[in-house]
Design an enzyme around this catalytic site. Structure first.
Site, PDB file in Angstrom:
ATOM      1  N   GLY A 142       0.815  -1.202   0.000  1.00 39.67           N
ATOM      2  CA  GLY A 142       0.000   0.000   0.000  1.00 39.67           C
ATOM      3  C   GLY A 142       0.849   1.253   0.000  1.00 39.67           C
ATOM      4  O   GLY A 142       2.073   1.197   0.188  1.00 39.67           O
TER       5      GLY A 142
ATOM      6  N   THR B   7      -0.144   4.373   5.270  1.00 44.05           N
ATOM      7  CA  THR B   7      -1.497   3.812   5.375  1.00 44.05           C
ATOM      8  C   THR B   7      -1.655   2.846   6.541  1.00 44.05           C
ATOM      9  O   THR B   7      -2.767   2.380   6.794  1.00 44.05           O
ATOM     10  CB  THR B   7      -1.876   3.100   4.068  1.00 44.05           C
ATOM     11  OG1 THR B   7      -0.830   2.196   3.698  1.00 44.05           O
ATOM     12  CG2 THR B   7      -2.088   4.105   2.945  1.00 44.05           C
TER      13      THR B   7
ATOM     14  N   LYS C 126       0.749   0.022   7.403  1.00 45.06           N
ATOM     15  CA  LYS C 126       1.274  -1.343   7.247  1.00 45.06           C
ATOM     16  C   LYS C 126       2.097  -1.748   8.471  1.00 45.06           C
ATOM     17  O   LYS C 126       1.911  -2.830   9.029  1.00 45.06           O
ATOM     18  CB  LYS C 126       2.121  -1.409   5.969  1.00 45.06           C
ATOM     19  CG  LYS C 126       1.360  -1.075   4.698  1.00 45.06           C
ATOM     20  CD  LYS C 126       2.221  -1.245   3.475  1.00 45.06           C
ATOM     21  CE  LYS C 126       3.335  -0.235   3.396  1.00 45.06           C
ATOM     22  NZ  LYS C 126       2.859   1.153   3.264  1.00 45.06           N
ATOM     23  N   THR C 127       2.995  -0.878   8.886  1.00 45.00           N
ATOM     24  CA  THR C 127       3.805  -1.191  10.073  1.00 45.00           C
ATOM     25  C   THR C 127       2.945  -1.214  11.331  1.00 45.00           C
ATOM     26  O   THR C 127       3.196  -2.010  12.249  1.00 45.00           O
ATOM     27  CB  THR C 127       4.938  -0.161  10.212  1.00 45.00           C
ATOM     28  OG1 THR C 127       5.671  -0.090   8.978  1.00 45.00           O
ATOM     29  CG2 THR C 127       5.893  -0.540  11.328  1.00 45.00           C
TER      30      THR C 127
ATOM     31  N   HIS D 278      -6.055  35.498 -10.872  1.00 45.66           N
ATOM     32  CA  HIS D 278      -5.712  34.105 -11.192  1.00 45.66           C
ATOM     33  C   HIS D 278      -6.537  33.147 -10.336  1.00 45.66           C
ATOM     34  O   HIS D 278      -7.177  32.215 -10.857  1.00 45.66           O
ATOM     35  CB  HIS D 278      -4.211  33.883 -10.948  1.00 45.66           C
ATOM     36  CG  HIS D 278      -3.735  32.508 -11.298  1.00 45.66           C
ATOM     37  ND1 HIS D 278      -3.060  32.227 -12.466  1.00 45.66           N
ATOM     38  CD2 HIS D 278      -3.835  31.320 -10.631  1.00 45.66           C
ATOM     39  CE1 HIS D 278      -2.770  30.941 -12.510  1.00 45.66           C
ATOM     40  NE2 HIS D 278      -3.232  30.367 -11.396  1.00 45.66           N
ATOM     41  N   GLU D 279      -6.552  33.374  -9.026  1.00 42.26           N
ATOM     42  CA  GLU D 279      -7.304  32.483  -8.134  1.00 42.26           C
ATOM     43  C   GLU D 279      -8.804  32.639  -8.339  1.00 42.26           C
ATOM     44  O   GLU D 279      -9.563  31.655  -8.237  1.00 42.26           O
ATOM     45  CB  GLU D 279      -6.929  32.760  -6.675  1.00 42.26           C
ATOM     46  CG  GLU D 279      -5.451  32.569  -6.350  1.00 42.26           C
ATOM     47  CD  GLU D 279      -4.973  31.161  -6.661  1.00 42.26           C
ATOM     48  OE1 GLU D 279      -5.795  30.221  -6.628  1.00 42.26           O
ATOM     49  OE2 GLU D 279      -3.772  30.998  -6.953  1.00 42.26           O
TER      50      GLU D 279
ATOM     51  N   HIS E 211      -9.839  30.428 -11.225  1.00 44.00           N
ATOM     52  CA  HIS E 211     -10.037  29.026 -10.816  1.00 44.00           C
ATOM     53  C   HIS E 211     -11.412  28.846 -10.185  1.00 44.00           C
ATOM     54  O   HIS E 211     -12.161  27.912 -10.522  1.00 44.00           O
ATOM     55  CB  HIS E 211      -8.971  28.617  -9.783  1.00 44.00           C
ATOM     56  CG  HIS E 211      -7.629  28.354 -10.375  1.00 44.00           C
ATOM     57  ND1 HIS E 211      -7.422  27.467 -11.399  1.00 44.00           N
ATOM     58  CD2 HIS E 211      -6.398  28.859 -10.066  1.00 44.00           C
ATOM     59  CE1 HIS E 211      -6.139  27.433 -11.701  1.00 44.00           C
ATOM     60  NE2 HIS E 211      -5.491  28.272 -10.914  1.00 44.00           N
TER      61      HIS E 211
END
Length: 660
Positions: free
Chosen positions: A245, A249, A251-252, A468-469, A472
């Site tokens: 994965g 996420t 795993k350990t 510019h923003e 968007h």
């Protein structure tokens, strides 16, 4: 009563054992100390039968000689003279004062002194005797300290031997510090052993989400606890499970939960622990690891980042040398499923690069199960927030559902970082508890970077950033499949001068129209600059990078282009990156480049048309943004009105604006 009697009988024995332990134990260093003490004593007390004579000088000796007070001179080792006086000389006041009350016999020297050159001393002595007609005799003697000579001779060898013994003990003990402390244990496994008596407190309750992964891992733990439940039906214990994965996420964390739940010996190490500069060390450590695991069977071995040793073996060895990594992998393959039996030894491994692992390692009988640990969905993110918010002092009625919605695509490690950053931000503000706004600021901090309030921006640059923003925000508001807007800011963060935050819908499959709408919204910033200023700038670099990747994926990966057709040049094995040739012709490459360019340019023209149509509202939104620097979804609703596709959007809670 019987128990009390037993305890009373054991107490005297325990006390006796304690008294025995308190007695000084024999140590070889005692012998060394006694030998050294004996040498010193012999050297100190073996100097002769007389006490030290009085000190004098060669000049005074010449005066004593001229006065006829010297009976005999003994020259010792050609550099020292001992003076024996006559009976008349012993009675003189000058000698009594110098020698003191020491009784002088015929064998007792009165004086001693050291001289330089022997020949000069002999010439002066002979000359004085001839001038004064003296009968003084001269005797030559050689003295030696046997024990002192032996000590001086053997001392260098003793020091060398002692240093050698010290170094060898440090090297062979394995506990010695420094790089040389493991010379003789270099082939031993570096695995850390956890058992039921250690301080591993992580359980499956501490692992939020990951229901499918936990179910498969739980089955392995159950098999170790109650193997008869499965063996009664003819089932066999799985040899290994591979956790795959993205980073962060869990795993350990799953492996730690196994260590806490299984109640069996748990060996944990990293794939890089097998890698060493010496030939054969990796394979030796693999053998030693499995030997220890068999001795403590049933047991579990966990190898984190197994891709360090499990990469696919090359078909040819260009270097012609011994490949230590391949030898280690071969030994691991043999130990996991070879002629030897590994009864009740399970191997867990974790990696985020399963595509580069060797096929022999992935086959059934070695890693029987591949457990994919994916990024958490909305429900799992809520559970992860619940786990990480336990130690944090938070406000009452904090909406975890809202926090989960604000963090799409976040891994468990990212959510833990969000909770920690929120606590730090709340403490920086002096709050008594962590609130909703602190979490939103933490998300902004992690996604956008640190806010740079002191960055100097000219009014013209600030106006360009605002439009510019606003571009968007306007384009995304007008498009059906664009991600819903959360916040727009022109406050510099990290490397960006402004940013727009969206809350993307979590889709399992994506259609072409959805990808095109997202590309159009991404190009809205540059389109706004073109519409308002009739100029473009370098501020759209990240936007262009994003749309170029999206367009290339549509054409070459997902087969969503009519001209190229239903073809993909994606290689899931990951081997294509090592190839020197492309999987398509030069003519196809030209077609791919042309189609990518057409996709991007068509969406750029579409964004310009949208902004030309709503130019007045774009200007109004940019002015609000210049005034407030941060605007939210309700500001867009005030200017544009409700979206026509609000019933499709993810329902968002209104974000509280920060108080001024």
């Amino acid at each position: 009563m019987a128990n009390n009697t037993d305890n009373s009988e054991k107490k005297p024995q325990d006390e006796g054992n304690k008294n025995k332990d308190l007695k000084p134990k024999f140590s070889p260093y005692w012998i060394y100390a006694m030998i050294i003490f004996a040498f010193i004593a012999i050297n100190y007390f073996g100097s002769g039968g007389w006490s030290d004579p009085a000190k004098t000088t060669p000049a005074e000796f010449q005066e004593f000689l001229k006065d006829g007070d010297v009976e005999r001179v003994v020259i010792v080792n050609k550099n020292k003279a001992r003076v024996f006086l006559t009976e008349e000389g012993k009675a003189k006041e000058v000698h009594i004062r110098k020698v003191g009350n020491q009784p002088l016999t015929s064998n007792t020297p009165a004086y001693q002194f050291e001289f330089g050159d022997l020949q000069n001393f002999e010439n002066e002595l002979r000359k004085t005797k001839e001038e004064h007609n003296l009968t003084t005799t001269v005797v030559y003697d050689t003295e030696s300290n046997m024990w002192g000579d032996i000590l001086i001779t053997l001392l260098p060898f003793a020091i060398i031997i002692a240093i050698w013994i010290f170094i060898m003990r440090r090297m062979s003990s394995g506990a010695g510090g420094g790089p040389g402390g493991q010379i003789f244990n270099i082939g031993k496994s570096k695995a850390r052993l956890f058992d039921q008596n250690t301080d591993v407190k992580v359980s499956f309750k501490d692992v939020a989400g990951l229901e499918g992964a936990k179910e498969e891992i739980q089955e392995i733990v159950d098999f170790l606890k109650t193997p008869e439940k499965y063996t009664a039906l003819g089932g066999k214990i799985p040899k290994g499970a591979l956790l795959v994965g993205p980073p962060g996420t869990g795993k350990t964390l799953l492996a730690k939960a196994v260590a806490g739940e299984a109640k069996v010996p748990f060996f944990s190490l990293s794939g890089s622990d097998f890698v060493e500069m010496f030939v054969g060390v990796g394979a030796s450590r693999v053998r030693d690891l499995f030997k220890q695991a068999k001795e403590k069977s049933p047991s579990i071995i966990f190898i984190d980042e197994i891709d360090a040793i499990g990469r696919a073996r090359g078909k040819s060895n260009f270097s012609g040398s011994n490949d230590e990594r391949e030898n280690t992998l071969n030994q691991l393959l043999t130990e996991m499923d070879g002629f030897g039996s590994n009864a009740n030894v399970i191997v867990l491994a974790a990696t985020n690069r399963a595509d580069v692992l060797d096929k022999a390692l992935m086959r059934a009988g070695r890693f029987d199960r591949q457990i994919y640990v994916d990024l958490p969905d909305l429900r799992e993110r809520r559970e992860i927030f619940e786990v990480h918010l336990r130690p944090i002092k938070k406000e009452e009625n904090l909406d975890l559902e809202f926090l989960a919605k604000q963090t799409p695509g976040f891994s468990g490690a990212d959510i833990a970082n969000v909770c920690n950053e929120a606590a730090l931000i709340a403490a920086r503000k002096g709050n008594k508890a962590v609130g909703k706004q602190d979490f939103l600021d933490a998300v902004d901090r992690i996604i956008g970077g640190l806010e740079k309030k002191n960055k100097i921006i000219t009014p013209e640059e600030k106006k360009a950033i605002a439009f510019h923003e606003a571009g968007h925000a306007t384009v995304s508001w007008m498009l059906e499949h664009a991600a819903p807007l959360v916040k727009v800011t022109i406050v510099p963060r990290g490397q960006s001068l402004g940013a727009a935050w969206y809350l993307p819908e979590e889709r399992l499959i994506v259609r072409p129209e959805q990808m095109l709408d997202e590309m159009c919204a991404t190009l809205g910033g540059r389109a706004a600059e073109k519409v308002i200023f009739d100029k473009i700038s370098t501020g759209a670099l990240s936007d262009l990078e994003k749309v170029t990747k999206q367009a290339r994926a549509m054409v070459t990966v997902y087969g969503l282009n009519d001209k190229i057709g239903n073809l993909t040049y994606y290689d899931s094995s990951g081997q294509s990156e090592y190839n020197f040739t492309k999987p398509y012709s030069e003519k196809t490459a030209e077609s791919i480049d042309k189609e990518i360019s057409n996709l991007i340019e068509s969406q750029y023209k579409r964004a310009i048309d949208l902004l030309e149509k709503h130019k007045d509202k774009l200007i109004e939104l940019a002015n609000v943004l210049l005034e407030k620097e941060v605007i939210f979804k309700d500001n867009l609703e005030t200017i544009f009105g409700k979206r026509d596709f609000d019933d499709r959007d993810v329902v968002l809670d209104k974000i509280d604006q920060p108080e001024e």
